[in-house]
Design an enzyme around this catalytic site. Structure first.
Site, PDB file in Angstrom:
ATOM      1  N   ARG A  62     -12.259  -1.256  -9.869  1.00 38.25           N
ATOM      2  CA  ARG A  62     -13.250  -0.181  -9.984  1.00 38.25           C
ATOM      3  C   ARG A  62     -13.300   0.450 -11.374  1.00 38.25           C
ATOM      4  O   ARG A  62     -14.345   0.854 -11.842  1.00 38.25           O
ATOM      5  CB  ARG A  62     -12.910   0.918  -8.964  1.00 38.25           C
ATOM      6  N   ASP A 198       3.166 -14.513   1.524  1.00 36.15           N
ATOM      7  CA  ASP A 198       4.329 -13.697   1.881  1.00 36.15           C
ATOM      8  C   ASP A 198       5.313 -13.940   0.747  1.00 36.15           C
ATOM      9  O   ASP A 198       5.840 -15.051   0.609  1.00 36.15           O
ATOM     10  CB  ASP A 198       4.926 -14.165   3.200  1.00 36.15           C
ATOM     11  N   HIS A 199       5.545 -12.942  -0.076  1.00 36.21           N
ATOM     12  CA  HIS A 199       6.268 -13.242  -1.318  1.00 36.21           C
ATOM     13  C   HIS A 199       7.713 -13.672  -1.061  1.00 36.21           C
ATOM     14  O   HIS A 199       8.361 -14.215  -1.937  1.00 36.21           O
ATOM     15  CB  HIS A 199       6.183 -12.077  -2.308  1.00 36.21           C
ATOM     16  N   LYS A 203      10.668 -16.981  -3.006  1.00 34.05           N
ATOM     17  CA  LYS A 203      12.045 -16.816  -3.495  1.00 34.05           C
ATOM     18  C   LYS A 203      12.776 -18.154  -3.393  1.00 34.05           C
ATOM     19  O   LYS A 203      12.750 -18.804  -2.349  1.00 34.05           O
ATOM     20  CB  LYS A 203      12.780 -15.754  -2.669  1.00 34.05           C
ATOM     21  N   GLU A 237      17.657  -2.461   1.343  1.00 33.24           N
ATOM     22  CA  GLU A 237      17.071  -2.042   0.054  1.00 33.24           C
ATOM     23  C   GLU A 237      17.688  -0.726  -0.367  1.00 33.24           C
ATOM     24  O   GLU A 237      17.946   0.133   0.481  1.00 33.24           O
ATOM     25  CB  GLU A 237      15.569  -1.835   0.200  1.00 33.24           C
ATOM     26  N   ASP A 256       6.259  -3.063   7.958  1.00 32.93           N
ATOM     27  CA  ASP A 256       6.345  -3.427   6.545  1.00 32.93           C
ATOM     28  C   ASP A 256       7.165  -4.705   6.327  1.00 32.93           C
ATOM     29  O   ASP A 256       6.870  -5.486   5.429  1.00 32.93           O
ATOM     30  CB  ASP A 256       6.982  -2.250   5.784  1.00 32.93           C
ATOM     31  N   HIS A 261       8.206 -10.827   6.351  1.00 32.80           N
ATOM     32  CA  HIS A 261       9.372 -11.349   5.630  1.00 32.80           C
ATOM     33  C   HIS A 261      10.501 -11.790   6.571  1.00 32.80           C
ATOM     34  O   HIS A 261      11.066 -12.866   6.419  1.00 32.80           O
ATOM     35  CB  HIS A 261       9.928 -10.293   4.667  1.00 32.80           C
ATOM     36  N   LYS A 361      15.423   1.199   4.123  1.00 35.61           N
ATOM     37  CA  LYS A 361      15.336   1.776   2.779  1.00 35.61           C
ATOM     38  C   LYS A 361      16.551   2.673   2.570  1.00 35.61           C
ATOM     39  O   LYS A 361      17.115   3.201   3.543  1.00 35.61           O
ATOM     40  CB  LYS A 361      14.081   2.647   2.676  1.00 35.61           C
TER      41      LYS A 361
END
Ligand code: BG6
Length: 513
Positions: A62, A198-199, A203, A237, A256, A261, A361
């Site tokens: 944008r 899916d990152h 890996k 994490e 999430d 994952h 987290k």
């Protein structure tokens, strides 16, 4: 000297060939993902000569920007986010093929401008009409952007060129919305054109699960319920929600991390050997596992899942605010930042072998690992040995930040009496193969450029992942938590997560770094 072999890609060519000539269009080009991951990954591909010489990028977002301003911005950002030294000649080559189109994703005029830009860029860089569109946008735009691309004919393939779309996560927010999105997308393009990213599959160590299991003969015979007691998957994490409170509070740890994952980690660990490394052969086996995970009943959700939210605490020596004090998070938020659960895979290989998983987290360390715990040896010879010295064998696949594999077994401690100690045999990637710094997106982008969808999620896989978590979402919604926050930042989650295993006579394996 070590020897390496390269897995063949489905087209029969080696993975080392450069991507096809093409234009990559990034929707959301002004965002974080573009500067932190996508551009550094593309630069790395150029550096490894895995990018076609006939390649160009069109960023779309944008914010008003000229081509020059976009190039300047990317040139600034690469200094911060490159994974290694940046060669100025190569960067110059690279940046000269970057273009920018300003536009609102709702505005059909923007797509006409994109169409014009694509025509020009395609001609100038000889990209053979091959385009792929990376949707690095907020999820509410996924369906809309694809519909608009369809309307302009930009995703129509013919014999001379291909058109592909990479869709980021989150793909839906429950089963119904994922199915609806799949339906919406498939009205415009075919499944083979859709690359749901899916990152985690980018890996190295996640990909290595396949190599480890299927390129070695010694593990397969014991990779089943006869020898394995249980499996633990932990994705810990240290970060909190950083600046993403607005998104995260709507999502929570379960949505999430789990349907995407963690489901990848489970399916690669548990799947049957595929008949080849062709995309659908691998994905068929992964999908079978996801379908074999028993959905939890309402009662089981109460006894087999644990949710948590961090209160204030100390992480890596730093004082950390409670989740409810994070920016854009309501002061009475009931969103979970930690989840643990026990799942069962209902097939012949895994019946009665629990899969425990947890993610959170603000844990004490960043550490993702998979523990395969084997059944104990009979005690008979060691009746006089204290039970705590009789640790079961564990094989640990270390995904990050340590990348490697370790095997834990018992050994006699030196001395004139029979005493046991527990030892670990460690393999570390870096020791054998060195370290190739990467963003984790290189392989995935390159795969899209050569048409290899093995490491991308198919529609049925995404839906199956949501089917596993949907019953949990429903029960949790009906019964809001009353004890949040229930773990201090910098700890391994609420006590109930330990109880979940202790009730079964088991214990999480925590790593302290
Ligand atoms: C993302 C989640 O998909 O994965 C984030 O949205 C999470 O909340 C991240 O932090 C973890 O990725 P990695 O590669 O750091 O393990």
């Amino acid at each position: 000297m070590s020897h390496t072999a390269v897995l063949p890609s489905p087209t029969g060519t080696r993975i080392g060939r450069p991507g096809d000539p093409c234009v990559m269009v990034i929707f959301g080009a002004a965002g974080d993902l573009t500067r932190r991951k996508l551009i550094p990954a593309l630069y790395n591909l150029a550096n490894e000569q895995l990018l076609s010489r006939e390649f160009a990028i069109i960023g779309m977002a944008r914010s008003p920007m000229s081509n020059e301003q976009f190039r300047d911005r990317m040139s600034q950002d690469i200094r911060q986010f490159a994974t290694g030294p940046v060669d100025s000649d190569l960067w110059e080559w690279f940046v000269r093929r970057m273009y920018y189109v300003q536009g609102d994703f709702n505005d059909s005029g923007a797509y006409s401008r994109l169409q014009d830009a694509l025509q020009k860029v395609d001609k100038e860089h000889n990209t053979h009409g091959n385009f792929f569109f990376y949707l690095a946008t907020a999820p509410e735009f996924f369906g809309l952007v694809i519909e608009q691309l369809g309307r302009c004919g930009l995703v129509t393939e013919d014999n001379n060129h291909w058109r592909r779309v990479i869709v980021e996560k989150p793909f839906g927010h429950d089963v119904e919305s994922a199915k609806a999105l799949n339906g919406q997308i498939r009205k415009v393009i075919e499944e083979k054109q859709i690359y749901r990213i899916d990152h985690y599959l980018g890996k190295e160590t996640v990909q290595n699960i396949l190599a480890f299991r299927f390129a070695n003969g010694i593990f397969e015979p014991i990779w089943n319920r006869r020898y394995i007691d249980h499996v633990q998957i932990s994705v810990a994490e240290v970060v909190g929600v950083e600046q993403r409170g607005g998104y995260y509070d709507q999502s929570g740890a379960l949505r999430d991390m789990v349907p995407n994952h963690i489901m990848q980690l489970i399916s690669l660990t548990a799947m049957e050997p595929p008949i080849s490394f062709r995309a659908d052969a691998v994905r068929d086996e992964q999908a079978k596992i996801l379908h074999a995970i028993q959905p939890l009943s309402d009662q089981e959700v109460l006894t087999r899942t644990v949710r948590g939210q961090y209160g204030e605490g100390v992480v890596a020596g730093q004082r950390v605010n409670a989740y409810r004090e994070e920016p854009d998070v309501p002061h009475d938020s009931r969103t979970e930042t930690f989840v643990a659960m026990k799942l069962q895979i209902d097939n012949w290989r895994w019946a009665d072998v629990p899969f425990y998983l947890r993610t959170g987290k603000c844990m004490p360390v960043r550490n993702t690992h998979i523990v395969i715990q084997f059944r104990r040896a009979p005690f008979v010879l060691f009746r006089d040995t204290p039970v705590e010295n009789l640790n079961p064998n564990q094989l640990v696949l270390h995904i990050q930040p340590e990348e490697g594999i370790s095997l834990r077994f018992a050994a006699k401690t030196p001395g004139s009496i029979m005493r046991l100690g527990t030892v670990d045999m460690n393999f570390e990637y870096a020791d054998y193969f060195g370290v190739t710094p990467s963003t984790g997106y290189e392989r995935l982008l390159h795969d899209c450029m050569i048409g290899d969808a093995t490491l991308f999620q198919r529609a049925d896989m995404v839906e199956a992942g949501w089917c596993v978590v949907n019953p949990v979402l429903d029960v949790w919604k009906a019964l809001p938590p009353r004890n949040f926050p229930n773990y201090a930042a910098g700890t391994w989650g609420p006590k109930e997560a330990d109880d979940l295993l202790e009730r079964d006579g088991r214990r999480w394996r925590n790593f302290d770094k």
